[in-house]
Write a protein that holds these residues in place. Structure first.
Motif, PDB file in Angstrom:
ATOM      1  N   SER A  58      -3.986  54.839  37.954  1.00  0.00           N
ATOM      2  CA  SER A  58      -3.184  53.687  37.526  1.00  0.00           C
ATOM      3  C   SER A  58      -1.727  53.955  37.905  1.00  0.00           C
ATOM      4  CB  SER A  58      -3.312  53.460  36.016  1.00  0.00           C
ATOM      5  OG  SER A  58      -2.883  54.598  35.291  1.00  0.00           O
ATOM      6  N   ILE A  80       5.753  45.951  31.926  1.00  0.00           N
ATOM      7  CA  ILE A  80       5.138  46.933  32.813  1.00  0.00           C
ATOM      8  C   ILE A  80       4.017  46.261  33.592  1.00  0.00           C
ATOM      9  CG2 ILE A  80       4.034  49.207  32.912  1.00  0.00           C
ATOM     10  CD1 ILE A  80       6.853  49.264  31.680  1.00  0.00           C
ATOM     11  N   SER A 136       1.997  52.457  37.315  1.00  0.00           N
ATOM     12  CA  SER A 136       2.720  51.541  36.429  1.00  0.00           C
ATOM     13  C   SER A 136       4.180  51.462  36.848  1.00  0.00           C
ATOM     14  CB  SER A 136       2.637  52.046  34.980  1.00  0.00           C
ATOM     15  OG  SER A 136       1.280  52.180  34.592  1.00  0.00           O
ATOM     16  N   ILE A 190       0.732  47.161  35.892  1.00  0.00           N
ATOM     17  CA  ILE A 190      -0.143  48.306  36.113  1.00  0.00           C
ATOM     18  C   ILE A 190      -1.223  47.928  37.129  1.00  0.00           C
ATOM     19  CG2 ILE A 190      -1.567  50.096  35.012  1.00  0.00           C
ATOM     20  CD1 ILE A 190       0.274  47.732  32.744  1.00  0.00           C
ATOM     21  N   TYR A 216      -0.225  50.946  27.540  1.00  0.00           N
ATOM     22  CA  TYR A 216      -0.033  49.927  28.572  1.00  0.00           C
ATOM     23  C   TYR A 216      -0.987  50.075  29.762  1.00  0.00           C
ATOM     24  CZ  TYR A 216       3.422  53.318  30.594  1.00  0.00           C
ATOM     25  OH  TYR A 216       4.049  54.425  31.087  1.00  0.00           O
ATOM     26  N   SER A 217      -1.544  51.275  29.978  1.00  0.00           N
ATOM     27  CA  SER A 217      -2.453  51.449  31.121  1.00  0.00           C
ATOM     28  C   SER A 217      -3.882  51.017  30.816  1.00  0.00           C
ATOM     29  CB  SER A 217      -2.520  52.922  31.557  1.00  0.00           C
ATOM     30  OG  SER A 217      -1.256  53.455  31.781  1.00  0.00           O
TER      31      SER A 217
END
Lengths: 130, 146
Positions: free
Chosen positions: B124, B102, B126, B104, B62-63
């Motif tokens: 990052s 999410i 999140s 970020i 997700y990052s």
């Protein structure tokens, strides 16, 4: 679950990434850099062949911590340095030693990942809930 | 040529990532995850999770869409062809489960130079749909021959 005391080792984790692991990890992670999946490209840029994703090796190192801690949610922090390169079809060995137990219910672990005797992740520090 | 440090402190627009159940399973298989709460819905629910738990290093999935833009930001002048991933740190907060959204936000934490190498450190942050922090990532990229 392992006994975690300062100076004790966490259970060693050994895994051999198969020939197509980097392809599956590329799909799972979204990192399609050709140095990981294309043998000819990797050789053309001076590598011995396709190399492992450093973040896959980091995930293996993370799993050694969560298996020692007794669950995937128990890893609170992980800091690593990548060195050298990992290769498919060569065994990766993760070892770790408990450095100290904190007063907020966690253990600090010094940990490394080695392949063919070379540290491909070094100076790693993990914090797990115990 | 000295590294360009103008962008230190620059923050990028947040990116949203919707966490899917099968994406967690696919990732868990690729990294050999053994905790059943990451693959077996009944086990996850029995453990009190609303859905499958993402393994900690799923933070990469997700990052990554958020840390791409700084790497290719022309203002930073990072020579991607000479870049290696030197180091990585994650600090986890609230658990991430399938169904979470999410958000970020990436920023440039530091740019420096030593021994002919450029060090580009991105962060990052999140958070989930409730505004709780799920992960803070610190990404250190090293560029040879600056």
């Amino acid at each position: 679950m392992a006994e975690l005391k300062p100076g004790e080792q966490i259970p060693e984790l050994r895994a051999t990434p198969d020939k197509y692991l980097t392809v599956r990890y590329a799909g799972a992670s979204g990192d399609f850099n050709p140095i990981h999946i294309d043998e000819e490209f990797a050789k053309a840029v001076g590598l011995p062949g396709r190399i492992l994703h450093g973040l896959w090796t980091m995930a293996l190192l993370a799993r050694a911590q969560t298996e020692a801690a007794g669950g995937a949610a128990r890893l609170k922090r992980l800091k690593v340095q990548f060195r050298g390169m990992g290769l498919p079809e060569h065994e990766v060995v993760v070892t770790g030693t408990v450095r100290e137990l904190t007063d907020h219910g966690t253990a600090l672990i010094d940990t490394v990942a080695e392949q063919d005797g070379n540290q491909i992740i070094r100076n790693a520090e993990a914090e797990i809930e115990i | 040529m000295p590294v360009n440090t103008k962008a230190i402190g620059k923050t990028y627009e947040p990116v949203t990532y919707a966490v899917g159940r099968e994406k967690i399973r696919e990732y868990a298989r690729a990294v050999g995850e053994t905790d059943p709460v990451c693959m077996d819905l009944d086990a996850a629910r029995a453990a009190g999770y609303a859905d499958l738990l993402a393994p900690p290093m799923f933070a990469v999935v997700y990052s990554a869409p958020a840390v791409g833009p700084p790497i290719f930001d022309p203002e930073i002048e990072l020579n991607f062809a000479m870049m290696v991933h030197g180091g990585q740190e994650f600090e986890w907060g609230e658990p991430v489960v399938a169904g979470d959204e999410i958000s970020i936000t990436a920023s440039v934490k530091d740019i420096s130079e030593a021994d002919g190498r450029g060090y580009y450190v991105f962060e990052s942050i999140s958070t989930n749909q409730r505004g709780e922090q799920v992960c803070r990532g610190t990404w250190t990229n090293i560029v040879r021959g600056v």
